[in-house]
Design an enzyme around this catalytic site. Structure first.
Site, PDB file in Angstrom:
ATOM      1  N   HIS A   8       0.861  -1.179   0.000  1.00  0.00           N
ATOM      2  CA  HIS A   8       0.000   0.000   0.000  1.00  0.00           C
ATOM      3  C   HIS A   8       0.903   1.237   0.000  1.00  0.00           C
ATOM      4  O   HIS A   8       2.091   1.161   0.312  1.00  0.00           O
ATOM      5  CB  HIS A   8      -0.893   0.000   1.230  1.00  0.00           C
ATOM      6  CG  HIS A   8      -1.903  -1.105   1.238  1.00  0.00           C
ATOM      7  ND1 HIS A   8      -2.923  -1.156   2.157  1.00  0.00           N
ATOM      8  CD2 HIS A   8      -2.061  -2.196   0.435  1.00  0.00           C
ATOM      9  CE1 HIS A   8      -3.670  -2.226   1.934  1.00  0.00           C
ATOM     10  NE2 HIS A   8      -3.162  -2.879   0.892  1.00  0.00           N
TER      11      HIS A   8
ATOM     12  N   GLU B  25       1.330   3.744   1.975  1.00  0.00           N
ATOM     13  CA  GLU B  25       2.027   4.037   3.231  1.00  0.00           C
ATOM     14  C   GLU B  25       3.202   3.084   3.449  1.00  0.00           C
ATOM     15  O   GLU B  25       4.273   3.501   3.904  1.00  0.00           O
ATOM     16  CB  GLU B  25       1.064   3.937   4.419  1.00  0.00           C
ATOM     17  CG  GLU B  25      -0.083   4.924   4.372  1.00  0.00           C
ATOM     18  CD  GLU B  25      -1.338   4.382   3.700  1.00  0.00           C
ATOM     19  OE1 GLU B  25      -2.419   4.914   3.988  1.00  0.00           O
ATOM     20  OE2 GLU B  25      -1.245   3.425   2.894  1.00  0.00           O
TER      21      GLU B  25
ATOM     22  N   CYS C 238      -5.325   1.845   6.285  1.00  0.00           N
ATOM     23  CA  CYS C 238      -6.026   0.622   6.659  1.00  0.00           C
ATOM     24  C   CYS C 238      -5.383   0.069   7.937  1.00  0.00           C
ATOM     25  O   CYS C 238      -4.326   0.551   8.368  1.00  0.00           O
ATOM     26  CB  CYS C 238      -5.946  -0.395   5.517  1.00  0.00           C
ATOM     27  SG  CYS C 238      -4.308  -1.157   5.320  1.00  0.00           S
TER      28      CYS C 238
ATOM     29  N   CYS D 154      -1.653  -0.830   7.442  1.00  0.00           N
ATOM     30  CA  CYS D 154      -0.782   0.335   7.314  1.00  0.00           C
ATOM     31  C   CYS D 154      -0.665   1.098   8.627  1.00  0.00           C
ATOM     32  O   CYS D 154       0.422   1.522   9.008  1.00  0.00           O
ATOM     33  CB  CYS D 154      -1.282   1.248   6.203  1.00  0.00           C
ATOM     34  SG  CYS D 154      -1.113   0.516   4.564  1.00  0.00           S
TER      35      CYS D 154
END
Length: 185
Positions: free
Chosen positions: A86, A88, A116, A119
């Site tokens: 992701h 991040e 999320c 993350c």
């Protein structure tokens, strides 16, 4: 990749917090409340620019130095090659590659979408001092991007050792449009 340039030069002198950059593993040394909204918006625009590299899942993130407002790292969702990449996570990996596993508390992570649970957990374990996001997890789900419906603040609050701050909704109209108008297929 964004070069290591001062965020203040992108914003003008008023965005600079002042002082030299410091690397520390302790709690953030910056008064987060003293950062003007315009500085947060300018950093979010950098995350939005990074996000445009993935028109299908425009999750972009940048890590900005709290003291000197320098761009320290960036990332964009690369989940097609690896499901945990992701935006991040990519930014955290970029930071570690450039700066080592140090100085996390003095960073502010700006991301187009609310982190999320995976993350946010990585952010907690790294000890990043502040997270600023645009679109909420609820909005991401509403526009058709599957989400684990756990707010970032729930993950933060489940870690009593972590004292990081979270600020949501920065440039929300722009990030919401980014996700709503993303390419599909």
């Amino acid at each position: 990749m964004l070069s290591r340039r001062t965020f203040g030069s992108l914003m003008g002198a008023t965005a600079c917090i002042g002082g030299a950059a410091t690397i520390s593993t302790s709690a953030p040394t910056l008064d987060f409340d003293a950062i003007p909204l315009a500085a947060h918006e300018a950093a979010m625009r950098l995350a939005i620019a990074a996000a445009k590299a993935n028109p299908f899942y425009p999750f972009g993130a940048v890590i900005i130095g709290a003291a000197d407002r320098a761009v320290l790292a960036q990332g964009v969702n690369s989940g097609k090659s690896n499901p945990i990449l992701h935006g991040e996570i990519v930014a955290i990996n970029d930071y570690a590659a450039r700066h080592g596993n140090q100085g996390w508390a003095d960073g502010i992570l700006y991301t187009t979408g609310e982190p999320c649970p995976m993350c946010m957990s990585a952010i907690v374990w790294a000890g990043i001092g502040v997270v600023v996001y645009g679109s909420s997890i609820t909005t991401l789900a509403e526009v058709g991007i599957p989400q684990i419906m756990v707010d970032a603040s729930v993950v933060r609050d489940a870690a009593p050792f972590y004292r990081g701050r979270i600020m949501g909704g920065v440039l929300r109209a722009e990030t919401d449009a980014l996700f709503r108008n993303r390419q599909r297929g």
